[in-house]
Design a protein around this motif. Structure first.
Motif, mmCIF file in Angstrom:
data_model
loop_
_atom_site.group_PDB
_atom_site.id
_atom_site.type_symbol
_atom_site.label_atom_id
_atom_site.label_comp_id
_atom_site.label_asym_id
_atom_site.label_seq_id
_atom_site.Cartn_x
_atom_site.Cartn_y
_atom_site.Cartn_z
ATOM 1 N N VAL A 121 -0.934 -12.031 0.799
ATOM 2 C CA VAL A 121 -1.243 -11.625 2.175
ATOM 3 C C VAL A 121 -2.671 -11.100 2.215
ATOM 4 O O VAL A 121 -3.021 -10.158 1.497
ATOM 5 N N TYR A 122 -3.495 -11.685 3.074
ATOM 6 C CA TYR A 122 -4.925 -11.383 3.145
ATOM 7 C C TYR A 122 -5.202 -10.217 4.101
ATOM 8 O O TYR A 122 -4.719 -10.212 5.235
ATOM 9 N N PHE A 123 -6.007 -9.255 3.627
ATOM 10 C CA PHE A 123 -6.479 -8.150 4.458
ATOM 11 C C PHE A 123 -8.003 -8.116 4.370
ATOM 12 O O PHE A 123 -8.555 -8.001 3.267
ATOM 13 N N PRO A 124 -8.704 -8.196 5.489
ATOM 14 C CA PRO A 124 -10.170 -8.266 5.438
ATOM 15 C C PRO A 124 -10.831 -6.976 4.983
ATOM 16 O O PRO A 124 -11.969 -6.999 4.506
ATOM 17 N N THR A 125 -10.133 -5.855 5.125
ATOM 18 C CA THR A 125 -10.682 -4.560 4.740
ATOM 19 C C THR A 125 -9.559 -3.664 4.230
ATOM 20 O O THR A 125 -8.367 -3.929 4.475
ATOM 21 N N LEU A 126 -9.942 -2.578 3.585
ATOM 22 C CA LEU A 126 -8.959 -1.578 3.191
ATOM 23 C C LEU A 126 -8.302 -0.958 4.423
ATOM 24 O O LEU A 126 -7.093 -0.691 4.431
ATOM 25 N N ALA A 127 -9.087 -0.746 5.467
ATOM 26 C CA ALA A 127 -8.528 -0.172 6.702
ATOM 27 C C ALA A 127 -7.443 -1.067 7.291
ATOM 28 O O ALA A 127 -6.446 -0.571 7.846
ATOM 29 N N LEU A 129 -5.379 -2.955 5.621
ATOM 30 C CA LEU A 129 -4.167 -2.725 4.834
ATOM 31 C C LEU A 129 -3.524 -1.393 5.216
ATOM 32 O O LEU A 129 -2.296 -1.301 5.362
ATOM 33 N N GLU A 130 -4.339 -0.372 5.394
ATOM 34 C CA GLU A 130 -3.812 0.948 5.747
ATOM 35 C C GLU A 130 -3.069 0.915 7.091
ATOM 36 O O GLU A 130 -2.156 1.717 7.320
ATOM 37 N N ALA A 131 -3.433 -0.021 7.951
ATOM 38 C CA ALA A 131 -2.871 -0.041 9.307
ATOM 39 C C ALA A 131 -1.492 -0.674 9.392
ATOM 40 O O ALA A 131 -0.798 -0.486 10.391
ATOM 41 N N VAL A 132 -1.062 -1.417 8.365
ATOM 42 C CA VAL A 132 0.249 -2.072 8.476
ATOM 43 C C VAL A 132 1.354 -1.077 8.132
ATOM 44 O O VAL A 132 1.120 -0.073 7.440
ATOM 45 N N PRO A 168 -5.195 0.049 -4.427
ATOM 46 C CA PRO A 168 -3.894 -0.227 -5.051
ATOM 47 C C PRO A 168 -2.824 0.796 -4.685
ATOM 48 O O PRO A 168 -1.646 0.442 -4.501
ATOM 49 N N GLY A 169 -3.194 2.067 -4.567
ATOM 50 C CA GLY A 169 -2.225 3.075 -4.162
ATOM 51 C C GLY A 169 -1.726 2.860 -2.751
ATOM 52 O O GLY A 169 -0.539 3.073 -2.450
ATOM 53 N N VAL A 170 -2.620 2.417 -1.860
ATOM 54 C CA VAL A 170 -2.208 2.099 -0.491
ATOM 55 C C VAL A 170 -1.243 0.913 -0.504
ATOM 56 O O VAL A 170 -0.229 0.911 0.215
ATOM 57 N N ALA A 173 2.247 1.966 -1.196
ATOM 58 C CA ALA A 173 2.890 2.575 -0.029
ATOM 59 C C ALA A 173 3.375 1.517 0.963
ATOM 60 O O ALA A 173 4.362 1.738 1.677
ATOM 61 N N LYS A 174 2.698 0.381 0.987
ATOM 62 C CA LYS A 174 3.098 -0.684 1.904
ATOM 63 C C LYS A 174 4.183 -1.576 1.307
ATOM 64 O O LYS A 174 4.621 -2.535 1.956
ATOM 65 N N GLY A 175 4.595 -1.279 0.076
ATOM 66 C CA GLY A 175 5.685 -2.014 -0.543
ATOM 67 C C GLY A 175 5.274 -3.213 -1.356
ATOM 68 O O GLY A 175 6.137 -3.999 -1.788
ATOM 69 N N ALA A 176 3.969 -3.404 -1.613
ATOM 70 C CA ALA A 176 3.488 -4.607 -2.286
ATOM 71 C C ALA A 176 4.022 -4.708 -3.710
ATOM 72 O O ALA A 176 4.162 -3.696 -4.420
#
Length: 451
Positions: A121-127, A129-132, A168-170, A173-176
């Motif tokens: 799953v592609y995320f353009p930024t760390l932010a 990823l944090e938003a999901v 990676p810690g984020v 939290a998102k279940g990856a």
């Protein structure tokens, strides 16, 4: 001058004096710098934190410092959490199947030996990823992109480095199931950049790697097609607790042993992909040669203050050597601390944290560096990872001799961190800048005050 150096932006004033530095390189004290980084990277090679190679490097460094005339040379052991690389492989499977150039990040969790396969799953930024929502990536591999660009002062490493340090810690939290990032680097070579992860307390590490920037570009283009992507990932490294490490400490005694010492530092460990030439063999070479030159170039009997050299261990995995030094030497008075850990390009800027009461000393430093093309800067000076703990403990004054970092993150933490990337003339300019600075601070009889 190497082809690498020929393309670096160098101020006209500095270009005019580089031939003088090249000539300086034939002097015995300047040869110390080149010989030290050459021999360290050749005879020892990569020096991963907590490894047998790092232990060999400590023995080598202690012997070399003794041979150069340093006194009170000591190896000061400590233990730390290490990371040992295993098999690192990645490939897209199914749509657009192809291999990727990947490296595990320090403290990565491990996959089974056979690897794992999951949707990417592609995320353009760390932010992004944090938003999901938390838990939304169960059974999937997160890919975190970013857009690090070169800067002369290296300031991009802070925000973009968080993709590696915190991303990676984020993802956990998102279940990856696992996480892959674009390398924290500014090159376009197919060399992935490694580096350590800062896992949140209590988090179980998941497999985490970085792909080379051209491969990250490929993933971004494929993600833009809207086609589902799947990744087969194999990262089998190990986290090792209570691994042996240590610092090497050595003194050039001053004429007045009652005065607090001047501490100059570098780190001896390196990542395993290259030979640790710019990160940080060059730093150890610079501070060693400059300390010797400052001691021998002034009054008979050397500098007024003792100059102490710290070759810190295990910096790359979290600054363990600097913390161990502060714990062992925290009750000893220090006058000032400095660190060289940003490669071997020219020193272009000087920053201090001196209080107004020490403006006279600061102005002498600025004047001594001006002929070398070094300009003053009013920004903060923090010293660096290997001296940060002792600076904080004693609220020490700091001089930062900032090197040009325009191309540093082309090489940082990659297989390209090798001796051929160091230009002897630019190395000599660093030694000269450090010598000029140490000749002032190590001969200052009064206190130097920090803000």
């Amino acid at each position: 001058m190497s082809l690498f150096t020929a393309r670096l932006p160098v101020a006209a004033a500095a270009l005019a004096i580089l031939p003088a530095f090249a000539a300086h390189a034939t002097a015995p004290t300047t040869d110390v710098a080149w010989d030290l980084v050459r021999d360290l990277t050749t005879q020892i090679g990569p020096r991963p934190a907590g490894s047998p190679a790092e232990a060999r490097a400590r023995e080598w460094a202690a012997a070399r410092l003794k041979s150069l005339g340093f006194q009170n040379v000591a190896i000061e052991p400590f233990t730390m959490r290490a990371y040992r690389r295993g098999t690192d492989k990645a490939e897209l499977v199914g749509f657009a199947a192809q291999p990727l150039a990947i490296t595990a990040l320090g403290y990565s969790g491990a996959t089974p030996d056979a690897g794992i396969t999951a949707p990417l799953v592609y995320f353009p930024t760390l932010a992004a990823l944090e938003a999901v929502p938390d838990g939304s990536l169960a059974g999937k591999i997160a890919f975190i992109d970013h857009a690090m660009v070169p800067t002369q002062d290296g300031s991009g490493y802070g925000p973009y480095g968080n993709v590696r340090r915190k991303g990676p810690g984020v993802a956990v939290a998102k279940g990856a199931l696992a996480v892959v990032i674009r390398s924290v680097g500014t090159d376009k070579h197919r060399n992935p950049h490694t580096g350590a992860i800062m896992w949140p307390k209590g988090i179980k590490p998941i497999p985490a790697g970085a792909v080379a920037n051209p491969d990250a570009d490929q993933i971004a283009r494929l993600a833009a097609t809207g086609q589902p992507l799947r990744l087969h990932l194999t990262l089998t490294g190990q986290i090792i607790d209570n691994a042996p490490s240590g610092n090497v400490v050595a003194d050039l005694p001053g004429r007045d042993p009652t005065l607090p010492v001047v501490l100059v530092a570098c780190h001896l460990d390196s990542w395993d992909l290259g030979t640790g030439a710019i990160d940080d063999g060059a730093g150890c070479a610079i501070v060693t040669a400059a300390a010797l030159r400052a001691q021998s170039g002034g009054a008979p009997g050397g500098t007024l203050r003792t100059i102490r050299v710290l070759f810190a261990g295990s910096e790359e995995l979290g600054g363990f050597g600097g913390e161990a030094y502060a714990q062992k030497h925290g009750k000893e008075p220090h006058a000032l601390a400095m660190e060289s850990d940003f490669g071997a390009d020219r020193v272009w800027r000087v920053t201090t944290n001196f209080a107004p009461a020490s403006d006279a000393v600061k102005n002498r430093i600025i004047a001594a560096l001006n002929p070398l093309g070094v300009v003053p800067h009013d920004g903060p000076a923090d010293g660096g990872e290997d001296v940060g703990a002792i600076i904080a403990a004693q609220k020490l004054p700091v001089v930062d001799l900032n090197q040009d970092g325009t191309h540093y993150f082309d090489l940082h933490h990659t297989p390209d961190d090798t001796l051929d990337k160091i230009d002897p003339a630019l190395l000599a300019q660093n030694v000269q800048a450090w010598e000029n600075t140490l000749a002032i601070v190590a001969n200052e009889a009064g206190p130097i005050a920090a803000r």
